[in-house]
Design an enzyme around this catalytic site. Structure first.
Site, mmCIF file in Angstrom:
data_model
loop_
_atom_site.group_PDB
_atom_site.id
_atom_site.type_symbol
_atom_site.label_atom_id
_atom_site.label_comp_id
_atom_site.label_asym_id
_atom_site.label_seq_id
_atom_site.Cartn_x
_atom_site.Cartn_y
_atom_site.Cartn_z
ATOM 1 C CD GLU A 95 78.254 43.676 59.561
ATOM 2 O OE1 GLU A 95 78.203 44.709 58.887
ATOM 3 O OE2 GLU A 95 77.265 43.209 60.160
ATOM 4 C CB CYS A 108 79.502 40.219 69.216
ATOM 5 S SG CYS A 108 78.410 39.066 68.383
ATOM 6 C CB CYS A 115 74.726 31.385 59.019
ATOM 7 S SG CYS A 115 74.394 30.086 60.231
ATOM 8 C CB CYS A 119 67.709 30.723 62.254
ATOM 9 S SG CYS A 119 68.698 29.404 62.982
ATOM 10 C CB CYS A 122 69.026 34.797 61.845
ATOM 11 S SG CYS A 122 70.735 35.352 61.936
ATOM 12 N N GLY A 168 77.417 33.200 61.618
ATOM 13 C CA GLY A 168 77.821 31.806 61.503
ATOM 14 C C GLY A 168 77.467 30.943 62.689
ATOM 15 C CD GLU A 169 76.081 26.542 65.323
ATOM 16 O OE1 GLU A 169 75.150 27.300 65.628
ATOM 17 O OE2 GLU A 169 76.810 25.980 66.174
ATOM 18 C CB SER A 222 70.020 29.878 69.450
ATOM 19 O OG SER A 222 71.104 30.775 69.514
ATOM 20 C CG LEU A 223 65.110 26.524 73.745
ATOM 21 C CD1 LEU A 223 65.640 25.185 73.254
ATOM 22 C CD2 LEU A 223 64.862 26.453 75.260
ATOM 23 C CG HIS A 224 65.390 31.225 69.242
ATOM 24 N ND1 HIS A 224 65.797 32.331 69.943
ATOM 25 C CD2 HIS A 224 66.471 30.859 68.493
ATOM 26 C CE1 HIS A 224 67.045 32.629 69.630
ATOM 27 N NE2 HIS A 224 67.478 31.751 68.771
ATOM 28 C CG ASN A 299 67.480 43.348 67.384
ATOM 29 O OD1 ASN A 299 66.989 44.319 67.953
ATOM 30 N ND2 ASN A 299 68.343 42.540 67.978
ATOM 31 C CB CYS A 342 70.974 39.761 68.488
ATOM 32 S SG CYS A 342 71.679 40.041 70.075
HETATM 33 N N1 SAH Z 1 74.627 30.465 65.190
HETATM 34 C C1 SAH Z 1 74.840 30.692 66.584
HETATM 35 C C2 SAH Z 1 75.536 32.004 66.838
HETATM 36 C C3 SAH Z 1 74.697 33.243 66.541
HETATM 37 S S1 SAH Z 1 74.326 33.967 68.048
HETATM 38 C C4 SAH Z 1 73.528 30.579 67.318
HETATM 39 O O1 SAH Z 1 72.506 30.418 66.659
HETATM 40 O O2 SAH Z 1 73.499 30.572 68.548
HETATM 41 C C5 SAH Z 1 73.214 35.189 67.649
HETATM 42 C C6 SAH Z 1 71.971 35.142 68.498
HETATM 43 O O3 SAH Z 1 71.050 36.147 68.027
HETATM 44 C C7 SAH Z 1 71.268 33.812 68.369
HETATM 45 O O4 SAH Z 1 70.652 33.462 69.576
HETATM 46 C C8 SAH Z 1 70.234 34.131 67.326
HETATM 47 O O5 SAH Z 1 69.201 33.215 67.336
HETATM 48 C C9 SAH Z 1 69.831 35.527 67.725
HETATM 49 N N2 SAH Z 1 69.179 36.246 66.626
HETATM 50 C C10 SAH Z 1 69.283 36.006 65.313
HETATM 51 N N3 SAH Z 1 68.538 36.864 64.604
HETATM 52 C C11 SAH Z 1 67.956 37.679 65.489
HETATM 53 C C12 SAH Z 1 67.102 38.807 65.345
HETATM 54 N N4 SAH Z 1 66.702 39.237 64.152
HETATM 55 N N5 SAH Z 1 66.697 39.424 66.469
HETATM 56 C C13 SAH Z 1 67.134 39.013 67.674
HETATM 57 N N6 SAH Z 1 67.951 37.967 67.863
HETATM 58 C C14 SAH Z 1 68.364 37.302 66.781
#
Ligand code: SAH
Length: 371
Positions: A95, A108, A115, A119, A122, A168-169, A222-224, A299, A342
């Protein structure tokens, strides 16, 4: 049908295409002309490239092609967000999402079919993994969107930014992603300034260093979570590359580019990482870096056990960061009515890791336990 294998010119950046033309016995500047036809005019038929001699056009028609992934679906959200499902082979599709805003248009782009990182929050991760995208499949996404949007690099720029934040990463598909980003930034390609091309990573530390050596693009991480225990739970890759190592790599990346900052993505999940104390920890952690934080309210997707925090919690979290001097916009949810937000990108992944089956099994169990 002929069984001739043609060379797909979308796989090359400028340097590669010049080499290919040299190999054909042509002058390298011919490659530059062809690039303009492809990326500025969206022309894929060599016979329409009128500033090339007839015999070269003929030669190209016989030996080369310009082939992007096949649009299977094109959806538009009520808010203008647009999403394409692009077929990459008979079993898979990825997508690509376009997000228009008053002063910019962000595309995007996906880097892999599925992937491998898993995570927890995701939906792409829950789908498992099939393969890396080729460089032509990556730049092909931009090409398809650019064509559909009537993007003109010099007259009417509809795509002003590209973010490698789709499925993907990207740093696990390093060479192909770098080559495609070269075309995004090339004047003969999509002509985007380096700071307008952003690569987002879950934290592949050694590859962040390599990226700094070969490509001048913006980095998002992507820290989180602000501590290793929680981050490892959310982003299993953290076990291999813990926060300290990750931030060191970010500092090295930032040091290469004066006046640049690193964007840290922080998906806010209710009662998991949204408490004020975690915001304060985050502030401390990022103090040593030129950092910006992107807050992404979680999301939801089918089968997830996580929830989005209430607005007050999001605002309070943001306020703590702001008061400490950190820029921390809350990313507006766009295109959620077409599952384009996202972490909602799914495509069609013929999963080779059995992760999707595991996810479904676990979801089943959790639903049964809850009943
Ligand atoms: N793999 C890479 C590229 C993906 S970027 C990465 O991890 O950075 C997509 C972004 O959306 C990342 O920061 C990911 O952590 C975030 N993301 C993934 N699932 C999500 C969700 N359900 N709700 C909000 N953000 C999410």
């Amino acid at each position: 049908m002929s069984d001739v294998v043609r060379t797909n010119l979308l796989q090359f950046d400028r340097e590669g295409l010049r080499k290919y033309f040299t190999h054909l016995g042509e002058k390298p500047f011919r490659a530059d002309q062809v690039m303009k036809w492809i990326y500025h005019q969206h022309v894929s038929d060599f016979s329409a490239m009128t500033d090339l001699g007839k015999s070269l056009r003929q030669k190209l028609t016989e030996s080369a092609e310009i082939t992007a992934p096949r649009p299977l679906f094109d959806q538009q959200s009520a808010d203008g967000t647009r999403k394409w499902l692009l077929g990459t082979d008979s079993a898979n599709a990825v997508e690509t999402v376009y997000i228009p805003e008053p002063n910019r248009g962000t595309l995007c782009v996906s880097s892999q079919v599925g992937c491998a990182l898993n995570c927890r929050f995701c939906s792409t991760g829950a789908q498992g993994f099939n393969r890396n995208l080729s460089s032509s499949e990556i730049i092909g996404q931009v090409w398809i969107a650019s064509k559909a949007l009537g993007n003109r690099t010099h007259l009417q720029r509809r795509i002003t930014n590209v973010v490698m934040m789709g499925m993907g990463e990207p740093l696990l598909n390093f060479d192909n992603v770098v080559r495609a980003m070269n075309v995004m930034r090339d004047d003969l390609g999509f002509g985007l300034a380096s700071k307008r091309v952003t690569l987002s990573t879950a934290g592949m530390v050694p590859m962040i260093d390599r990226l700094g050596e070969v490509a001048d693009v913006s980095l998002a991480v992507s820290l989180h979570a602000a501590d290793d225990a929680l981050r490892t739970e959310l982003v299993p890759l953290n076990r291999k590359y813990p926060i300290e190592q990750l931030l060191d790599a970010c500092a090295r990346y930032a040091a290469r580019k004066p006046r640049s900052s690193i964007t840290f993505e922080y998906t806010l999940i209710k009662d998991v990482n949204d408490h004020p104390e975690q915001a304060r920890k985050l502030v401390k952690l990022l103090r040593r870096l030129p950092a910006k934080v992107n807050l992404i309210p979680f999301n939801p997707f089918p089968g997830t056990c996580y929830e989005r925090p209430p607005v007050e919690a999001i605002t309070q979290f943001q306020k703590i960061l702001n008061l400490a001097g950190l820029v921390a916009p809350v990313r507006r949810t766009r295109g959620s009515d077409i599952d384009a937000a996202c972490g909602q990108l799914r495509g069609q992944v013929f999963d080779r890791t059995r992760r999707s089956a595991m996810f479904r099994k676990q979801m089943h169990k959790e639903n049964a336990d809850a009943a």
